[in-house]
Design an enzyme around this catalytic site. Structure first.
Site, PDB file in Angstrom:
ATOM      1  N   GLU A  97       0.848  -1.195   0.000  1.00 24.35           N
ATOM      2  CA  GLU A  97       0.000   0.000   0.000  1.00 24.35           C
ATOM      3  C   GLU A  97       0.886   1.247   0.000  1.00 24.35           C
ATOM      4  O   GLU A  97       2.023   1.218   0.478  1.00 24.35           O
ATOM      5  CB  GLU A  97      -0.913  -0.066   1.241  1.00 24.35           C
ATOM      6  CG  GLU A  97      -1.890   1.052   1.431  1.00 24.35           C
ATOM      7  CD  GLU A  97      -2.899   1.252   0.303  1.00 24.35           C
ATOM      8  OE1 GLU A  97      -2.461   1.519  -0.834  1.00 24.35           O
ATOM      9  OE2 GLU A  97      -4.106   1.206   0.572  1.00 24.35           O
ATOM     10  N   ASP A  98       0.363   2.336  -0.544  1.00 27.50           N
ATOM     11  CA  ASP A  98       1.133   3.586  -0.548  1.00 27.50           C
ATOM     12  C   ASP A  98       1.012   4.315   0.792  1.00 27.50           C
ATOM     13  O   ASP A  98       1.997   4.752   1.368  1.00 27.50           O
ATOM     14  CB  ASP A  98       0.692   4.504  -1.711  1.00 27.50           C
ATOM     15  CG  ASP A  98      -0.821   4.734  -1.763  1.00 27.50           C
ATOM     16  OD1 ASP A  98      -1.576   4.111  -0.978  1.00 27.50           O
ATOM     17  OD2 ASP A  98      -1.266   5.547  -2.595  1.00 27.50           O
ATOM     18  N   ASP A 101      -4.399   5.846   5.924  1.00 22.63           N
ATOM     19  CA  ASP A 101      -4.914   7.067   6.525  1.00 22.63           C
ATOM     20  C   ASP A 101      -5.917   6.624   7.599  1.00 22.63           C
ATOM     21  O   ASP A 101      -5.524   6.193   8.674  1.00 22.63           O
ATOM     22  CB  ASP A 101      -5.538   7.875   5.379  1.00 22.63           C
ATOM     23  CG  ASP A 101      -5.890   9.293   5.739  1.00 22.63           C
ATOM     24  OD1 ASP A 101      -5.081   9.958   6.389  1.00 22.63           O
ATOM     25  OD2 ASP A 101      -6.983   9.745   5.360  1.00 22.63           O
ATOM     26  N   LYS A 129      -0.189   7.172   8.519  1.00 23.73           N
ATOM     27  CA  LYS A 129      -0.674   8.337   9.281  1.00 23.73           C
ATOM     28  C   LYS A 129      -1.518   7.811  10.441  1.00 23.73           C
ATOM     29  O   LYS A 129      -2.754   7.890  10.382  1.00 23.73           O
ATOM     30  CB  LYS A 129      -1.599   9.180   8.403  1.00 23.73           C
ATOM     31  CG  LYS A 129      -0.966  10.133   7.423  1.00 23.73           C
ATOM     32  CD  LYS A 129      -2.102  10.929   6.751  1.00 23.73           C
ATOM     33  CE  LYS A 129      -1.653  11.736   5.570  1.00 23.73           C
ATOM     34  NZ  LYS A 129      -2.792  12.368   4.862  1.00 23.73           N
ATOM     35  N   PHE A 151      -1.418  16.423   3.873  1.00 28.35           N
ATOM     36  CA  PHE A 151      -1.673  15.800   2.575  1.00 28.35           C
ATOM     37  C   PHE A 151      -0.371  15.725   1.791  1.00 28.35           C
ATOM     38  O   PHE A 151       0.271  16.734   1.526  1.00 28.35           O
ATOM     39  CB  PHE A 151      -2.735  16.554   1.777  1.00 28.35           C
ATOM     40  CG  PHE A 151      -3.204  15.751   0.588  1.00 28.35           C
ATOM     41  CD1 PHE A 151      -4.253  14.845   0.716  1.00 28.35           C
ATOM     42  CD2 PHE A 151      -2.565  15.855  -0.645  1.00 28.35           C
ATOM     43  CE1 PHE A 151      -4.659  14.070  -0.371  1.00 28.35           C
ATOM     44  CE2 PHE A 151      -2.965  15.084  -1.734  1.00 28.35           C
ATOM     45  CZ  PHE A 151      -4.023  14.193  -1.591  1.00 28.35           C
ATOM     46  N   VAL A 152      -0.002  14.512   1.438  1.00 29.65           N
ATOM     47  CA  VAL A 152       1.273  14.318   0.749  1.00 29.65           C
ATOM     48  C   VAL A 152       1.056  13.838  -0.681  1.00 29.65           C
ATOM     49  O   VAL A 152       0.019  13.262  -1.003  1.00 29.65           O
ATOM     50  CB  VAL A 152       2.174  13.323   1.518  1.00 29.65           C
ATOM     51  CG1 VAL A 152       2.642  13.932   2.831  1.00 29.65           C
ATOM     52  CG2 VAL A 152       1.466  11.984   1.758  1.00 29.65           C
ATOM     53  N   ASP A 158      -0.945  10.891  -5.627  1.00 26.22           N
ATOM     54  CA  ASP A 158      -1.404  11.933  -6.540  1.00 26.22           C
ATOM     55  C   ASP A 158      -2.100  13.077  -5.820  1.00 26.22           C
ATOM     56  O   ASP A 158      -2.534  12.961  -4.676  1.00 26.22           O
ATOM     57  CB  ASP A 158      -2.405  11.342  -7.530  1.00 26.22           C
ATOM     58  CG  ASP A 158      -3.714  10.956  -6.849  1.00 26.22           C
ATOM     59  OD1 ASP A 158      -3.670  10.210  -5.850  1.00 26.22           O
ATOM     60  OD2 ASP A 158      -4.779  11.417  -7.293  1.00 26.22           O
TER      61      ASP A 158
HETATM   62  P1  XMP Z   1      -8.079   5.398   4.085  1.00 23.12           P
HETATM   63  O1  XMP Z   1      -8.511   6.664   4.759  1.00 23.12           O
HETATM   64  O2  XMP Z   1      -9.251   4.494   3.827  1.00 23.12           O
HETATM   65  O3  XMP Z   1      -7.620   5.860   2.666  1.00 23.12           O
HETATM   66  O4  XMP Z   1      -6.958   4.729   4.831  1.00 23.12           O
HETATM   67  C1  XMP Z   1      -6.397   5.649   2.183  1.00 23.12           C
HETATM   68  C2  XMP Z   1      -6.369   6.192   0.795  1.00 23.12           C
HETATM   69  O5  XMP Z   1      -6.619   7.610   0.826  1.00 23.12           O
HETATM   70  C3  XMP Z   1      -5.733   8.266  -0.014  1.00 23.12           C
HETATM   71  N1  XMP Z   1      -4.925   9.198   0.790  1.00 23.12           N
HETATM   72  C4  XMP Z   1      -4.016  10.026   0.301  1.00 23.12           C
HETATM   73  N2  XMP Z   1      -3.607  10.232  -0.962  1.00 23.12           N
HETATM   74  N3  XMP Z   1      -2.095  11.886  -0.187  1.00 23.12           N
HETATM   75  C5  XMP Z   1      -2.645  11.161  -1.194  1.00 23.12           C
HETATM   76  O6  XMP Z   1      -2.235  11.355  -2.329  1.00 23.12           O
HETATM   77  C6  XMP Z   1      -2.454  11.731   1.109  1.00 23.12           C
HETATM   78  O7  XMP Z   1      -1.936  12.397   2.003  1.00 23.12           O
HETATM   79  C7  XMP Z   1      -3.476  10.753   1.365  1.00 23.12           C
HETATM   80  N4  XMP Z   1      -4.068  10.328   2.506  1.00 23.12           N
HETATM   81  C8  XMP Z   1      -4.948   9.384   2.105  1.00 23.12           C
HETATM   82  C9  XMP Z   1      -4.901   7.207  -0.663  1.00 23.12           C
HETATM   83  O8  XMP Z   1      -5.461   6.896  -1.934  1.00 23.12           O
HETATM   84  C10 XMP Z   1      -5.010   6.011   0.220  1.00 23.12           C
HETATM   85  O9  XMP Z   1      -4.909   4.769  -0.458  1.00 23.12           O
HETATM   86 MG    MG Z   2      -4.179   4.261  -2.405  1.00 19.40          MG
END
Ligand code: XMP
Ligand code: MG
Length: 178
Positions: A97-98, A101, A129, A151-152, A158
């Site tokens: 995963e990237d 959140d 996070k 927000f990164v 992206d």
């Molecule tokens: P949740 O909240 O379900 O969502 O853990 C995770 C997804 O939300 C996006 N996400 C971000 N994308 N910068 C981004 O470009 C951020 O800071 C960020 N925070 C959450 C991301 O798609 C992730 O998979």
């Molecule tokens: Mg994602």
């Protein structure tokens, strides 16, 4: 530096060093297991590639795309638009995963993956996070960097689909943070 970026949070050298460490750790844990490295599209592509090319064990690639439904408050309910191509039953799966959140998206993805009855399943995320977590069911075993609630973008992440190709992780300027 791009004009939408406030500052570089993690530079190229830091990314390279830390991803190599994580690759080594996973390689040690999965010797002789030929894990399925499961890339969650699209944000994980940069991390996935760098991670896998630094692992020195047998492994295979697979891909999955799950989109969160848009609503006022995210429920984390997901729609799978790309399914894994392999039969994951009895396989050792590592979800790549990237960023985690709230954890709601991944917790729904994990439920879907569990239904395939893998032998084991673990999570690696480049960025975490934890301050934003809304579920206690998500515990990534291999975390690249714990980051603050900002927000990164860049290195796969992206902003409105752009900037994924930046070679570093940057913080979006406050005026763009909707
Ligand atoms: P949740 O909240 O379900 O969502 O853990 C995770 C997804 O939300 C996006 N996400 C971000 N994308 N910068 C981004 O470009 C951020 O800071 C960020 N925070 C959450 C991301 O798609 C992730 O998979
Ligand atoms: Mg994602």
């Amino acid at each position: 530096m791009q004009e939408v970026i406030k500052k570089v949070l993690i530079n190229e050298e830091q990314l390279d060093k830390r991803i190599k460490e994580v690759a080594k750790e996973i390689s040690n844990d999965y010797k002789d297991k030929t894990p399925v490295m499961l890339c969650l599209l699209k944000g994980s592509v940069s991390y996935f590639t760098r991670l896998c090319e630094n692992m020195d064990i047998k492994l295979v690639y697979d891909f999955m795309k799950a989109s969160s439904y848009h609503g006022t408050e995210s429920t984390g309910e997901v729609k799978v638009t790309v399914s894994p191509s392999m039969d994951l039953k009895d396989k050792h799966v590592i979800v790549v995963e990237d960023i985690i959140d709230t954890g709601l998206t991944l917790s729904n993805v994990m439920k879907i993956l569990q239904s395939y009855e893998p032998a084991s399943i673990e999570i690696t995320t480049l960025l975490d996070k934890p301050a934003r977590r809304l579920t206690d069911g998500i515990n990534p075993k291999y975390v690249g960097f714990v980051i603050p609630d900002e927000f990164v973008l860049g290195f796969g992440l992206d902003w409105d689909e752009e900037y994924r190709n930046l070679p570093y992780v940057g913080v979006l300027k406050d005026e763009y943070y909707k």
